[in-house]
Design a protein around this motif. Sequence first.
Motif, short mmCIF file in Angstrom:
data_model
loop_
_atom_site.label_atom_id
_atom_site.label_comp_id
_atom_site.label_asym_id
_atom_site.label_seq_id
_atom_site.Cartn_x
_atom_site.Cartn_y
_atom_site.Cartn_z
N GLY A 38 0.83 -1.20 0.00
CA GLY A 38 0.00 0.00 0.00
C GLY A 38 0.86 1.24 0.00
N ALA A 100 -1.16 7.70 9.58
CA ALA A 100 -2.62 7.73 9.72
C ALA A 100 -3.08 6.58 10.62
N TRP A 125 -9.99 -2.00 4.69
CA TRP A 125 -8.61 -2.08 5.21
C TRP A 125 -8.68 -2.78 6.56
N VAL A 203 -6.97 8.96 3.41
CA VAL A 203 -5.54 8.99 3.06
C VAL A 203 -5.27 8.96 1.54
N LYS A 235 1.00 8.51 1.48
CA LYS A 235 0.62 8.25 0.09
C LYS A 235 0.83 9.51 -0.75
N1 PLP Z 1 -5.69 3.88 5.92
C1 PLP Z 1 -5.67 3.17 4.78
C2 PLP Z 1 -6.95 2.94 4.05
C3 PLP Z 1 -4.46 2.66 4.28
O1 PLP Z 1 -4.47 1.98 3.14
C4 PLP Z 1 -3.29 2.88 5.01
C5 PLP Z 1 -2.02 2.32 4.56
O2 PLP Z 1 -1.93 1.50 3.68
C6 PLP Z 1 -3.37 3.64 6.19
C7 PLP Z 1 -4.58 4.10 6.62
C8 PLP Z 1 -2.16 3.91 7.02
O3 PLP Z 1 -1.37 4.93 6.49
P1 PLP Z 1 -0.09 5.49 7.23
O4 PLP Z 1 1.10 5.04 6.47
O5 PLP Z 1 -0.23 6.97 7.17
O6 PLP Z 1 -0.11 4.98 8.63
#
Ligand code: PLP
Length: 392
Positions: A38, A100, A125, A203, A235
């Motif tokens: 991701g 996030a 997710w 995100v 991202k």
């Molecule tokens: N939310 C979703 C839908 C995600 O796909 C991801 C990471 O793949 C996150 C949150 C977490 O992101 P972060 O790298 O900012 O913790």
Amino acid sequence: MHISDRTSSLEESFLNKWDSTVKYKILAGEDIIQFNLGQPGFACPDFVVKIIEEVNKRGKNNFYNHTAGTDGARQAAALFQKNMFGVEYDKDEIIITNGAKEALFLAFSAILNRGDEAVVIAPCWPSYIQQIKLAGAEPVIVDADEKFHLDIDAIKDAITQRTKVLVINNPNNPTGAVYEEEELLQISKLAADNDLIVISDEVYGTTVFDSKEHISIASLSGMKERSVVVDGFSKTLSMAGYRLGYAAASKEIISAMVKIKSNINGNTNSFFQTVIEKAVLEHFIELKTFVEFAGKEYEARRDFVCKKLLEMGIEFEKPEGTFYVFAKIPENYKGSSGEFAQYLLENAKVAVAPGKFFGDKYDRYFRISFGANMEEVEEGIGRVEKTIKSAI
Ligand code: PLP
């Protein structure tokens, strides 16, 4: 025996665990293309790399800092929301977090009581489910409709006296769905009628295709007070490893999240808070240019992947945003999604994510991430095509 019941019933993040398996194979010398990740394959943009060098030269980032985030980073997050999605936040309505992921955990922990219910739209997710359980509450799964958009009637039916939170992820991982204003308005009405908080994970808000627009739930009338918007720079600026995220919500909710964070890990990395402060407050035009460039790149990759999947006879809903496509496993492959992913890993040397990670019902699906660069996407899809043609 020594592990708490709460932890015993918890699942390690399926995606993280599977990624470790893949990474160890790569470390052992296997030539694997990662469509399981991701994360964007872009290098961190040049203007951010320059800021990192400047901040490093200047020093003074080795001290503890405010738990809620530095004023500069909070202002940067607020300006980002305003310029990108038209929602105005005061800096006290922002908390800067370790990705996030931490923002989501803090939000669930700050809002949910033991026994409360949180409605989650599947496929989803996977960490939402585990984080809600960690907070002592119960996830209530509602499936999306056949186009992976919101099934408002099903959501309505799932709301009970115990429902306190509704979780949406827009644009959506793993399906790439981008919600329309009309469906978000209906969610707003449900939230108002049932006194719910909407935790909206946005995100992928900067990655929408076909001239569509990302609408933040907080931009709708009466919703800023009722929502926790979660975002970050993993991202948007290809900074996943730097772990910089945030949440935007009412001061009351942010203060509760700060209380929890102050007892867990204190402030988020000071160095990268300074970096993001400068990137947003002093280099917004470069940031926007990068976001637009990345969006076009992802759209081209989306088009390529969709064209190839169609040629292979694989069914899917065309992603409207993000860098994922959630596709059906070919009919004549009879195993589970975990077995299919393992099969592709061993035979095509391509890692995809099994559909079951995103919900029990989705064991006939797999997720391809096209976040990697175009050469890798072409090579990986070519390998999948060859393997499927010859063996399935
Ligand atoms: N939310 C979703 C839908 C995600 O796909 C991801 C990471 O793949 C996150 C949150 C977490 O992101 P972060 O790298 O900012 O913790």
